[in-house]
Motif scaffolding. Sequence first.
Motif, PDB file in Angstrom:
ATOM      1  N   ASP A 138       0.876  -1.179   0.000  1.00  0.00           N
ATOM      2  CA  ASP A 138       0.000   0.000   0.000  1.00  0.00           C
ATOM      3  C   ASP A 138       0.909   1.223   0.000  1.00  0.00           C
ATOM      4  O   ASP A 138       1.635   1.459   0.958  1.00  0.00           O
ATOM      5  CB  ASP A 138      -0.905  -0.018   1.242  1.00  0.00           C
ATOM      6  CG  ASP A 138      -2.039   1.008   1.139  1.00  0.00           C
ATOM      7  OD1 ASP A 138      -1.824   2.054   0.486  1.00  0.00           O
ATOM      8  OD2 ASP A 138      -3.124   0.757   1.701  1.00  0.00           O
ATOM      9  N   PHE A 184      -3.597   1.953  -9.296  1.00  0.00           N
ATOM     10  CA  PHE A 184      -4.465   1.237  -8.348  1.00  0.00           C
ATOM     11  C   PHE A 184      -4.830   2.183  -7.213  1.00  0.00           C
ATOM     12  O   PHE A 184      -3.957   2.740  -6.556  1.00  0.00           O
ATOM     13  CB  PHE A 184      -3.750  -0.004  -7.796  1.00  0.00           C
ATOM     14  CG  PHE A 184      -3.332  -0.967  -8.869  1.00  0.00           C
ATOM     15  CD1 PHE A 184      -4.251  -1.841  -9.431  1.00  0.00           C
ATOM     16  CD2 PHE A 184      -2.028  -0.974  -9.344  1.00  0.00           C
ATOM     17  CE1 PHE A 184      -3.874  -2.721 -10.437  1.00  0.00           C
ATOM     18  CE2 PHE A 184      -1.637  -1.854 -10.346  1.00  0.00           C
ATOM     19  CZ  PHE A 184      -2.555  -2.724 -10.899  1.00  0.00           C
ATOM     20  N   TYR A 185      -6.134   2.381  -7.011  1.00  0.00           N
ATOM     21  CA  TYR A 185      -6.590   3.331  -6.002  1.00  0.00           C
ATOM     22  C   TYR A 185      -7.996   2.931  -5.575  1.00  0.00           C
ATOM     23  O   TYR A 185      -8.780   2.448  -6.403  1.00  0.00           O
ATOM     24  CB  TYR A 185      -6.590   4.762  -6.588  1.00  0.00           C
ATOM     25  CG  TYR A 185      -6.928   5.833  -5.590  1.00  0.00           C
ATOM     26  CD1 TYR A 185      -5.993   6.230  -4.650  1.00  0.00           C
ATOM     27  CD2 TYR A 185      -8.186   6.426  -5.575  1.00  0.00           C
ATOM     28  CE1 TYR A 185      -6.293   7.205  -3.709  1.00  0.00           C
ATOM     29  CE2 TYR A 185      -8.502   7.400  -4.647  1.00  0.00           C
ATOM     30  CZ  TYR A 185      -7.548   7.793  -3.713  1.00  0.00           C
ATOM     31  OH  TYR A 185      -7.853   8.755  -2.779  1.00  0.00           O
ATOM     32  N   THR A 186      -8.299   3.151  -4.319  1.00  0.00           N
ATOM     33  CA  THR A 186      -9.594   2.744  -3.772  1.00  0.00           C
ATOM     34  C   THR A 186     -10.786   3.107  -4.658  1.00  0.00           C
ATOM     35  O   THR A 186     -11.662   2.288  -4.885  1.00  0.00           O
ATOM     36  CB  THR A 186      -9.789   3.359  -2.362  1.00  0.00           C
ATOM     37  OG1 THR A 186      -8.773   2.844  -1.509  1.00  0.00           O
ATOM     38  CG2 THR A 186     -11.156   3.024  -1.792  1.00  0.00           C
ATOM     39  N   VAL A 244      -8.646   1.587 -13.886  1.00  0.00           N
ATOM     40  CA  VAL A 244      -7.361   0.915 -13.651  1.00  0.00           C
ATOM     41  C   VAL A 244      -6.742   0.531 -14.997  1.00  0.00           C
ATOM     42  O   VAL A 244      -5.551   0.753 -15.245  1.00  0.00           O
ATOM     43  CB  VAL A 244      -7.533  -0.336 -12.748  1.00  0.00           C
ATOM     44  CG1 VAL A 244      -6.261  -1.178 -12.727  1.00  0.00           C
ATOM     45  CG2 VAL A 244      -7.926   0.078 -11.339  1.00  0.00           C
ATOM     46  N   GLY A 267       0.318   2.360  -6.551  1.00  0.00           N
ATOM     47  CA  GLY A 267      -1.017   2.016  -6.071  1.00  0.00           C
ATOM     48  C   GLY A 267      -1.119   2.115  -4.570  1.00  0.00           C
ATOM     49  O   GLY A 267      -0.178   1.796  -3.846  1.00  0.00           O
ATOM     50  N   SER A 325      -4.232   2.799  -1.066  1.00  0.00           N
ATOM     51  CA  SER A 325      -5.636   2.855  -0.643  1.00  0.00           C
ATOM     52  C   SER A 325      -6.089   4.261  -0.260  1.00  0.00           C
ATOM     53  O   SER A 325      -7.255   4.571  -0.321  1.00  0.00           O
ATOM     54  CB  SER A 325      -5.835   1.942   0.563  1.00  0.00           C
ATOM     55  OG  SER A 325      -5.083   2.432   1.674  1.00  0.00           O
ATOM     56  N   ARG A 345      -6.453  -2.708   1.116  1.00  0.00           N
ATOM     57  CA  ARG A 345      -7.609  -3.335   0.468  1.00  0.00           C
ATOM     58  C   ARG A 345      -8.633  -2.354  -0.091  1.00  0.00           C
ATOM     59  O   ARG A 345      -9.525  -2.752  -0.839  1.00  0.00           O
ATOM     60  CB  ARG A 345      -8.329  -4.237   1.480  1.00  0.00           C
ATOM     61  CG  ARG A 345      -7.617  -5.545   1.738  1.00  0.00           C
ATOM     62  CD  ARG A 345      -7.776  -6.445   0.538  1.00  0.00           C
ATOM     63  NE  ARG A 345      -7.165  -7.739   0.758  1.00  0.00           N
ATOM     64  CZ  ARG A 345      -6.791  -8.540  -0.234  1.00  0.00           C
ATOM     65  NH1 ARG A 345      -6.953  -8.177  -1.496  1.00  0.00           N
ATOM     66  NH2 ARG A 345      -6.263  -9.693   0.019  1.00  0.00           N
ATOM     67  N   GLY A 346      -8.543  -1.100   0.325  1.00  0.00           N
ATOM     68  CA  GLY A 346      -9.545  -0.135  -0.119  1.00  0.00           C
ATOM     69  C   GLY A 346     -10.923  -0.569   0.329  1.00  0.00           C
ATOM     70  O   GLY A 346     -11.151  -0.822   1.504  1.00  0.00           O
ATOM     71  N   LEU A 381      -8.918  -3.983  -3.626  1.00  0.00           N
ATOM     72  CA  LEU A 381      -7.518  -3.672  -3.960  1.00  0.00           C
ATOM     73  C   LEU A 381      -6.614  -4.857  -3.681  1.00  0.00           C
ATOM     74  O   LEU A 381      -6.780  -5.567  -2.694  1.00  0.00           O
ATOM     75  CB  LEU A 381      -7.019  -2.475  -3.147  1.00  0.00           C
ATOM     76  CG  LEU A 381      -7.320  -1.067  -3.643  1.00  0.00           C
ATOM     77  CD1 LEU A 381      -6.612  -0.066  -2.745  1.00  0.00           C
ATOM     78  CD2 LEU A 381      -6.902  -0.875  -5.085  1.00  0.00           C
ATOM     79  N   ASP A 382      -5.647  -5.046  -4.552  1.00  0.00           N
ATOM     80  CA  ASP A 382      -4.699  -6.143  -4.453  1.00  0.00           C
ATOM     81  C   ASP A 382      -3.451  -5.680  -5.195  1.00  0.00           C
ATOM     82  O   ASP A 382      -3.297  -5.936  -6.373  1.00  0.00           O
ATOM     83  CB  ASP A 382      -5.322  -7.355  -5.163  1.00  0.00           C
ATOM     84  CG  ASP A 382      -4.879  -8.655  -4.554  1.00  0.00           C
ATOM     85  OD1 ASP A 382      -4.091  -8.618  -3.594  1.00  0.00           O
ATOM     86  OD2 ASP A 382      -5.316  -9.702  -5.049  1.00  0.00           O
ATOM     87  N   ILE A 383      -2.614  -4.926  -4.502  1.00  0.00           N
ATOM     88  CA  ILE A 383      -1.520  -4.244  -5.200  1.00  0.00           C
ATOM     89  C   ILE A 383      -0.230  -5.038  -5.030  1.00  0.00           C
ATOM     90  O   ILE A 383       0.219  -5.265  -3.909  1.00  0.00           O
ATOM     91  CB  ILE A 383      -1.359  -2.810  -4.649  1.00  0.00           C
ATOM     92  CG1 ILE A 383      -2.729  -2.117  -4.595  1.00  0.00           C
ATOM     93  CG2 ILE A 383      -0.386  -2.010  -5.499  1.00  0.00           C
ATOM     94  CD1 ILE A 383      -2.740  -0.840  -3.786  1.00  0.00           C
TER      95      ILE A 383
END
Length: 285
Positions: free
Chosen positions: A5, A218-220, A227, A243, A245, A259-260, A264-266
């Motif tokens: 994150d 990657f962002y909440t 994306v 990326g 959250s 995880r936002g 999310l799975d960065i």
Amino acid sequence: MKRIDLHTHSTASDGTLSPRELVRAAADAGLSALALTDHDTVDGLPEALAAGEEFGVEVIPGCELSCESDAGWMHIVGLWLPEHPSGLVEAFKWVLEGRKNRNHDIVAKLNELGIDVTYEEIAELAGGVIGRPHFARILHQKGVVETVQEAFDVYLGTGGKAYIPKRKLSPERALGLLKAEGATAVLAHPFMLEMTVDQLEAKLRELMDHGLDGIEVFYTEHTPEQVEKYGRLAEKLGLLVSGGSDFHGEVKPHISLGRGRGELDIPYELVERMKASRRDQGLPV
Ligand code: AMP
Ligand code: ZN
Ligand code: FE
Ligand code: FE
């Protein structure tokens, strides 16, 4: 898969977890790397770095700069800040002084509107840097509004009854400051610019001329389509992909660390690519 994150806030700005609690939460969430990116301050970094050692999390020292541009406001995240980013600290002082004046002005406006609030009680609630979310919480606690969002809609948001604009850096100046510190500069949450792909591409090229290294893909709040769109732009322009959250703790309870909203799975791979790019430029990692 190792997860990360790269966009989080602590009590050093407007988050509700201390830097140490945040790093512990990252360890509990199984994150391999965490960037602390408080708004316009680096005060939380020493504690976060120490906690990284304590809890076995790779902590990347960062910050999030609030900028004002012709395209509206823009946030730029700096990663891998040095231990003593003196140029940035100077700029933060300038921003902070403006923020302090603004907070006093907001209190005055609210008082004029017949709302009984004092600077001292907001400062006590905030603990660290005072921002509009703290005003929103006080207005909610006092029953002036029924929800925190209503506080923004009616009073604190742009055009609200107690709205006061903020002293800000230009994106060019922010990028210049970050590059001078040897940081990796990333455009945060591009969706907030509300641009078409073509407009964003032109803006990114302009920012790259001033040293922009990457974009937060990657962002909440990014949809799967966004994306994909931002990922394609990054590839086309040769920008690094980041990326995060934008975790703030209790003030944004719908966002969980790493995880936002749950999706999310960065991957840690992004950190590896950033480090490789930094090594190529002779920058420390
Ligand atoms: P400040 O830095 O004091 O201007 O506060 C900025 C923060 O206020 C943002 O990070 C958001 O969390 C929140 N915020 C600003 N505008 C709004 C809005 N219209 N609705 C909800 N939250 C907002
Ligand atoms: Zn914030
Ligand atoms: Fe932001
Ligand atoms: Fe943020």
